[in-house]
Design an enzyme around this catalytic site. Sequence first.
Site, PDB file in Angstrom:
ATOM      1  N   ASP A 177     -10.089 -63.549 -24.736  1.00  7.57           N
ATOM      2  CA  ASP A 177      -8.775 -63.940 -24.227  1.00  7.57           C
ATOM      3  C   ASP A 177      -8.618 -63.337 -22.822  1.00  7.57           C
ATOM      4  O   ASP A 177      -9.145 -63.880 -21.857  1.00  7.57           O
ATOM      5  CB  ASP A 177      -7.736 -63.431 -25.229  1.00  7.57           C
ATOM      6  CG  ASP A 177      -6.332 -63.925 -24.969  1.00  7.57           C
ATOM      7  OD1 ASP A 177      -6.185 -65.072 -24.527  1.00  7.57           O
ATOM      8  OD2 ASP A 177      -5.377 -63.168 -25.217  1.00  7.57           O
TER       9      ASP A 177
ATOM     10  N   GLU B  15     -18.093 -61.611 -31.080  1.00  7.43           N
ATOM     11  CA  GLU B  15     -16.629 -61.558 -31.036  1.00  7.43           C
ATOM     12  C   GLU B  15     -16.056 -62.909 -31.442  1.00  7.43           C
ATOM     13  O   GLU B  15     -16.696 -63.943 -31.263  1.00  7.43           O
ATOM     14  CB  GLU B  15     -16.222 -61.149 -29.601  1.00  7.43           C
ATOM     15  CG  GLU B  15     -14.763 -61.053 -29.304  1.00  7.43           C
ATOM     16  CD  GLU B  15     -13.954 -60.087 -30.160  1.00  7.43           C
ATOM     17  OE1 GLU B  15     -13.991 -60.228 -31.393  1.00  7.43           O
ATOM     18  OE2 GLU B  15     -13.231 -59.246 -29.594  1.00  7.43           O
TER      19      GLU B  15
ATOM     20  N   LYS C  68     -11.693 -57.431 -37.062  1.00 12.65           N
ATOM     21  CA  LYS C  68     -12.185 -58.093 -38.258  1.00 12.65           C
ATOM     22  C   LYS C  68     -12.511 -59.556 -37.985  1.00 12.65           C
ATOM     23  O   LYS C  68     -13.165 -60.221 -38.757  1.00 12.65           O
ATOM     24  CB  LYS C  68     -11.104 -58.035 -39.358  1.00 12.65           C
ATOM     25  CG  LYS C  68     -10.630 -56.642 -39.678  1.00 12.65           C
ATOM     26  CD  LYS C  68      -9.411 -56.709 -40.623  1.00 12.65           C
ATOM     27  CE  LYS C  68      -8.503 -55.561 -40.309  1.00 12.65           C
ATOM     28  NZ  LYS C  68      -7.195 -55.680 -40.950  1.00 12.65           N
ATOM     29  N   GLY C  69     -12.004 -60.052 -36.858  1.00 12.81           N
ATOM     30  CA  GLY C  69     -12.058 -61.486 -36.595  1.00 12.81           C
ATOM     31  C   GLY C  69     -13.443 -62.103 -36.550  1.00 12.81           C
ATOM     32  O   GLY C  69     -13.615 -63.276 -36.849  1.00 12.81           O
TER      33      GLY C  69
ATOM     34  N   PHE D 120      -2.381 -70.327 -29.246  1.00 14.68           N
ATOM     35  CA  PHE D 120      -2.752 -69.320 -30.237  1.00 14.68           C
ATOM     36  C   PHE D 120      -3.539 -69.971 -31.365  1.00 14.68           C
ATOM     37  O   PHE D 120      -3.048 -70.853 -32.066  1.00 14.68           O
ATOM     38  CB  PHE D 120      -1.520 -68.582 -30.764  1.00 14.68           C
ATOM     39  CG  PHE D 120      -1.908 -67.278 -31.391  1.00 14.68           C
ATOM     40  CD1 PHE D 120      -2.196 -66.174 -30.589  1.00 14.68           C
ATOM     41  CD2 PHE D 120      -2.057 -67.166 -32.761  1.00 14.68           C
ATOM     42  CE1 PHE D 120      -2.613 -64.972 -31.154  1.00 14.68           C
ATOM     43  CE2 PHE D 120      -2.468 -65.961 -33.333  1.00 14.68           C
ATOM     44  CZ  PHE D 120      -2.743 -64.872 -32.524  1.00 14.68           C
TER      45      PHE D 120
ATOM     46  N   LYS E  59     -11.237 -68.527 -24.194  1.00 16.89           N
ATOM     47  CA  LYS E  59      -9.985 -69.025 -23.623  1.00 16.89           C
ATOM     48  C   LYS E  59      -9.960 -68.604 -22.153  1.00 16.89           C
ATOM     49  O   LYS E  59      -9.280 -67.643 -21.775  1.00 16.89           O
ATOM     50  CB  LYS E  59      -8.826 -68.336 -24.349  1.00 16.89           C
ATOM     51  CG  LYS E  59      -7.789 -69.262 -24.944  1.00 16.89           C
ATOM     52  CD  LYS E  59      -6.549 -68.496 -25.348  1.00 16.89           C
ATOM     53  CE  LYS E  59      -6.528 -68.053 -26.776  1.00 16.89           C
ATOM     54  NZ  LYS E  59      -5.260 -67.367 -27.136  1.00 16.89           N
TER      55      LYS E  59
ATOM     56  N   ARG F 104      -7.011 -65.929 -41.725  1.00 15.53           N
ATOM     57  CA  ARG F 104      -8.441 -65.695 -41.468  1.00 15.53           C
ATOM     58  C   ARG F 104      -9.319 -66.543 -42.380  1.00 15.53           C
ATOM     59  O   ARG F 104     -10.426 -66.918 -42.019  1.00 15.53           O
ATOM     60  CB  ARG F 104      -8.793 -64.221 -41.710  1.00 15.53           C
ATOM     61  CG  ARG F 104      -8.185 -63.239 -40.713  1.00 15.53           C
ATOM     62  CD  ARG F 104      -8.868 -61.886 -40.840  1.00 15.53           C
ATOM     63  NE  ARG F 104      -8.118 -60.786 -40.264  1.00 15.53           N
ATOM     64  CZ  ARG F 104      -8.117 -60.449 -38.971  1.00 15.53           C
ATOM     65  NH1 ARG F 104      -8.829 -61.150 -38.111  1.00 15.53           N
ATOM     66  NH2 ARG F 104      -7.413 -59.425 -38.540  1.00 15.53           N
TER      67      ARG F 104
HETATM   68  P1  IMP Z   1      -8.638 -59.661 -25.142  1.00 18.44           P
HETATM   69  O1  IMP Z   1      -8.898 -58.211 -24.900  1.00 18.44           O
HETATM   70  O2  IMP Z   1      -7.322 -60.108 -24.574  1.00 18.44           O
HETATM   71  O3  IMP Z   1      -9.754 -60.568 -24.700  1.00 18.44           O
HETATM   72  O4  IMP Z   1      -8.410 -59.755 -26.685  1.00 18.44           O
HETATM   73  C1  IMP Z   1      -9.247 -60.392 -27.531  1.00 18.44           C
HETATM   74  C2  IMP Z   1      -8.760 -60.191 -28.943  1.00 18.44           C
HETATM   75  O5  IMP Z   1      -7.404 -60.621 -29.107  1.00 18.44           O
HETATM   76  C3  IMP Z   1      -9.592 -61.037 -29.858  1.00 18.44           C
HETATM   77  O6  IMP Z   1     -10.658 -60.307 -30.368  1.00 18.44           O
HETATM   78  C4  IMP Z   1      -8.609 -61.430 -30.928  1.00 18.44           C
HETATM   79  O7  IMP Z   1      -8.623 -60.454 -31.962  1.00 18.44           O
HETATM   80  C5  IMP Z   1      -7.265 -61.426 -30.255  1.00 18.44           C
HETATM   81  N1  IMP Z   1      -6.880 -62.805 -29.856  1.00 18.44           N
HETATM   82  C6  IMP Z   1      -6.838 -63.303 -28.614  1.00 18.44           C
HETATM   83  N2  IMP Z   1      -6.467 -64.591 -28.610  1.00 18.44           N
HETATM   84  C7  IMP Z   1      -6.260 -64.923 -29.912  1.00 18.44           C
HETATM   85  C8  IMP Z   1      -5.881 -66.138 -30.568  1.00 18.44           C
HETATM   86  O8  IMP Z   1      -5.640 -67.201 -29.973  1.00 18.44           O
HETATM   87  N3  IMP Z   1      -5.796 -66.078 -31.921  1.00 18.44           N
HETATM   88  C9  IMP Z   1      -6.055 -64.960 -32.626  1.00 18.44           C
HETATM   89  N4  IMP Z   1      -6.442 -63.811 -32.065  1.00 18.44           N
HETATM   90  C10 IMP Z   1      -6.533 -63.783 -30.704  1.00 18.44           C
HETATM   91 MG    MG Z   2     -10.796 -59.460 -32.407  1.00 17.17          MG
END
Ligand code: IMP
Ligand code: MG
Length: 195
Positions: free
Chosen positions: A112, A108, A52-53, A161, A140, A174
């Site tokens: 992360d 997206e 949803k982000g 975070f 990040k 959000r």
């Molecule tokens: P990844 O597969 O580790 O790249 O995950 C990415 C997802 O994790 C993003 O779409 C976010 O929903 C969540 N996420 C990663 N870092 C953060 C953060 O700092 N704040 C909030 N959600 C995060």
């Molecule tokens: Mg997400």
Amino acid sequence: MVGQGVAQRQMMEDLETVLYTEEQILTRIRELGEQLTVEYRGKVPLLVGVLKGAVMFLSDLVKRMSIPLEIDFIAISSYGLSTQSSGVVRILKDLDRDVDGRHVLIVEDIVDSGLTLAYLRDVLARRHAASVRIAALFDKPGRRQVPIRPDYCGFTVPNAFIVGYGLDYAERYRNLPCAGILKEDVYRSSESAHT
Ligand code: IMP
Ligand code: MG
């Protein structure tokens, strides 16, 4: 109205730092929209928002793209520990549109570890998208586990975070119009409340 103000103030108090104000975010999104308008001219791209982000980023971004385009959404969840992406990803809500032959832009909120996007990019390529690119509001890079880089990025953020402007902690924050670093004691206290 008064209640809303109080709720907003409480959320703001949970932030250690405001990284970007709403105005700064919108200014950057306008730049990205103008860039994407040029790059996708004549193509009718399919923008795929990751629920949803990415909802807020997507809605502000498409208003800044002055070309015909289509929008779809996908919801994915990654298995593993709650705070760590495992790379095993499951599609919770699939796309409505067929991506065969389409120029797809994944939208997206934040990259992360990169595991979610690496999976999604492969899924779309296997479905024969003509091209797959990634637009992320935040990146990040210090946390990356797989070599993936957003083609379009709003801001590079530190290893902390982040909440607000679509990004949540336990589904909250959000609706903060700015983005900031969540105070550590907020998740420490709620973790102990849940155990
Ligand atoms: P990844 O597969 O580790 O790249 O995950 C990415 C997802 O994790 C993003 O779409 C976010 O929903 C969540 N996420 C990663 N870092 C953060 C953060 O700092 N704040 C909030 N959600 C995060
Ligand atoms: Mg997400």
